[in-house]
Enzyme design. Structure first.
Site, PDB file in Angstrom:
ATOM      1  N   GLY A   1       0.865  -1.179   0.000  1.00 20.34           N
ATOM      2  CA  GLY A   1       0.000   0.000   0.000  1.00 20.34           C
ATOM      3  C   GLY A   1       0.898   1.224   0.000  1.00 20.34           C
ATOM      4  CB  ALA A   2       0.880   4.226  -2.173  1.00 25.24           C
TER       5      ALA A   2
ATOM      6  CG  ASP B   1      -0.012   2.188  -5.809  1.00 25.47           C
ATOM      7  OD1 ASP B   1      -1.161   1.753  -6.031  1.00 25.47           O
ATOM      8  OD2 ASP B   1       0.730   1.730  -4.915  1.00 25.47           O
TER       9      ASP B   1
ATOM     10  CD  GLN C   1      -2.616  -7.245  -3.404  1.00 24.35           C
ATOM     11  OE1 GLN C   1      -3.319  -7.952  -4.132  1.00 24.35           O
ATOM     12  NE2 GLN C   1      -1.465  -6.765  -3.799  1.00 24.35           N
TER      13      GLN C   1
ATOM     14  CG  ASN D   1      -5.165   1.991  -7.100  1.00 21.81           C
ATOM     15  OD1 ASN D   1      -4.382   2.074  -6.150  1.00 21.81           O
ATOM     16  ND2 ASN D   1      -6.342   1.410  -6.975  1.00 21.81           N
TER      17      ASN D   1
HETATM   18  O1  MRU Z   1       0.690  -4.057  -4.587  1.00 28.68           O
HETATM   19  P1  MRU Z   1       0.063  -3.324  -3.437  1.00 28.68           P
HETATM   20  O2  MRU Z   1      -0.771  -4.190  -2.559  1.00 28.68           O
HETATM   21  O3  MRU Z   1       1.059  -2.500  -2.661  1.00 28.68           O
HETATM   22  O4  MRU Z   1      -0.916  -2.288  -4.137  1.00 28.68           O
HETATM   23  C1  MRU Z   1      -1.576  -1.344  -3.357  1.00 28.68           C
HETATM   24  C2  MRU Z   1      -2.563  -0.556  -4.117  1.00 28.68           C
HETATM   25  O5  MRU Z   1      -2.626  -0.568  -5.325  1.00 28.68           O
HETATM   26  C3  MRU Z   1      -3.421   0.364  -3.330  1.00 28.68           C
HETATM   27  O6  MRU Z   1      -4.696   0.480  -3.894  1.00 28.68           O
HETATM   28  C4  MRU Z   1      -2.732   1.730  -3.338  1.00 28.68           C
HETATM   29  O7  MRU Z   1      -1.421   1.626  -2.859  1.00 28.68           O
HETATM   30  C5  MRU Z   1      -3.442   2.714  -2.544  1.00 28.68           C
HETATM   31  S1  MRU Z   1      -3.344   2.244  -0.888  1.00 28.68           S
HETATM   32  C6  MRU Z   1      -3.763   3.410   0.153  1.00 28.68           C
END
Ligand code: MRU
Length: 360
Positions: free
Chosen positions: A52-53, A243, A202, A253
């Site tokens: 998550g970003a 992201d 996720q 995203n």
């Molecule tokens: O690969 P991940 O699980 O890190 O991807 C995360 C996402 O795409 C989320 O939707 C994004 O980071 C926003 S989280 C607040």
């Protein structure tokens, strides 16, 4: 209602380690890892133990501050070498979420600005700055929750989301889920539809677990069925995280977001992206300039250990996609809701947090 939200990333009580909830073990086991080096934190980011970003930005900042603190007693050149190596390793851990690059660059600028200060002073300032990034993220999540909740229609709300953009993707109450948590805490009836989010799930492993723990009803949707829910009038509003958001409002995203935006537009369902200022990248003009991470093919061929495709088949598995600004109803940031045209608004929202340094 009282929300019971999990914590994704925090300092250990003794301040000498980063603690992460190992998200690769969810929903089966709730295990906190104690990580004492930047290399361990970088590995946790690469392997999605923390993801998550905003959360990876916070974890990287804590990891870099930790590494400086570990080397305060070392000779100056060794201290600087350790800091440079940790900075580089953390910055390249994942490419798409700008929060990570922004967080380590922010700490690097602070270290550089301290010039001849002794190691202990620099380490102390970095510890404070990393803690500030964590605290700011908590506050920004809360504000996004307030701004986003104001967009919800009357009555019971049926909201669709993808991936996990909740508490487990931040150090606070999340991005896309924050408006829903905010509204639920005020007694609103909220029903969440969570896309399962192949291939690493996720949505079904993490979002469904987090929502159950928080006490919100959740239905896991197989990814390819989400367009049907939108078409059939079963969804009132879509909230996704981001992201990286380019200066023109294009949004990178989790892969699948673009498809949801196309189908939401076709069905006339409002599609909102929710992201803090740390996710805005005013230096990247459009989504075409965003580097998209591709994951290891075996995450698809050997899903969670089982052979789920021929062992040597070619795989196309981008981790993220880019949704063009024209498909987005609005971008909810911690400073308010931006609407098209986004040019200018993104820059102002980014500058409000970062000042002149912005994201690079
Ligand atoms: O690969 P991940 O699980 O890190 O991807 C995360 C996402 O795409 C989320 O939707 C994004 O980071 C926003 S989280 C607040």
């Amino acid at each position: 209602m009282q929300l019971n939200l999990p914590v994704a990333v925090r300092w250990a009580a003794d301040g000498r380690a980063v603690e992460l909830l190992d998200q690769t073990l969810l929903p089966g086991r709730e295990v906190y890892l104690r990580l004492e080096t930047a290399t361990d934190v970088a590995e946790a980011i690469r392997s999605l133990r923390v993801r998550g970003a905003p959360a990876i930005g916070v974890a990287a900042a804590l990891g870099l501050a930790l590494e400086a603190a570990r080397h305060t007693a070392a000779p100056r050149d060794e201290f600087l070498r350790a800091f440079d190596a940790a900075y580089a390793e953390l910055r390249r851990a994942r490419p798409t979420a700008v929060n990570l690059a922004w967080a380590v660059d922010h700490l690097r600028r602070i270290a550089d600005s301290l010039g001849a200060a002794d190691n202990g002073t620099i380490a102390c300032r970095l510890y404070g700055a990393a803690t500030q990034i964590l605290d700011d993220d908590i506050a920004m999540c809360r504000r996004m929750g307030e701004h986003g909740a104001a967009l919800l229609p009357e009555g019971t709300v049926r909201a669709l989301t993808v991936c996990n953009a909740g508490a487990l993707a931040t150090s606070g109450m999340g991005t896309a889920l924050a408006p829903l948590y905010h509204a639920a805490a005020q007694g609103r009836a909220i029903e969440v539809y969570a896309c399962e989010t192949r291939p690493l799930l996720q949505g079904s492993r993490i979002t469904a677990w987090e929502l159950a723990r928080a006490g919100l009803p959740c239905t896991v949707v197989i990814d390819s069925a989400a367009p049907l829910l939108l078409r059939d009038g079963a969804i009132d509003i879509v909230f996704t995280g981001a992201d990286r958001i380019a200066a023109n409002g294009d949004v990178a995203n989790k892969v699948g977001t673009y498809s949801l935006a196309v189908h939401a537009a076709r069905a006339g369902v409002p599609f909102y992206v929710v992201a803090p200022a740390t996710t805005l990248d005013p230096h990247t003009a459009t989504g075409a300039g965003i580097e998209i991470e591709h994951r290891d093919a075996d995450e698809v061929r050997r899903g969670f250990g089982a052979l789920t495709a021929p062992a040597d088949t070619a795989v196309y598995a981008p981790a993220f996609d880019v949704t063009p600004a024209e498909l987005i109803t609005g971008i909810v940031t911690d400073s308010g809701v931006l609407r098209a045209p986004y040019a200018g608004g993104i820059e102002r929202a980014a500058a409000a947090l970062h000042g002149a340094e912005a994201t690079r």
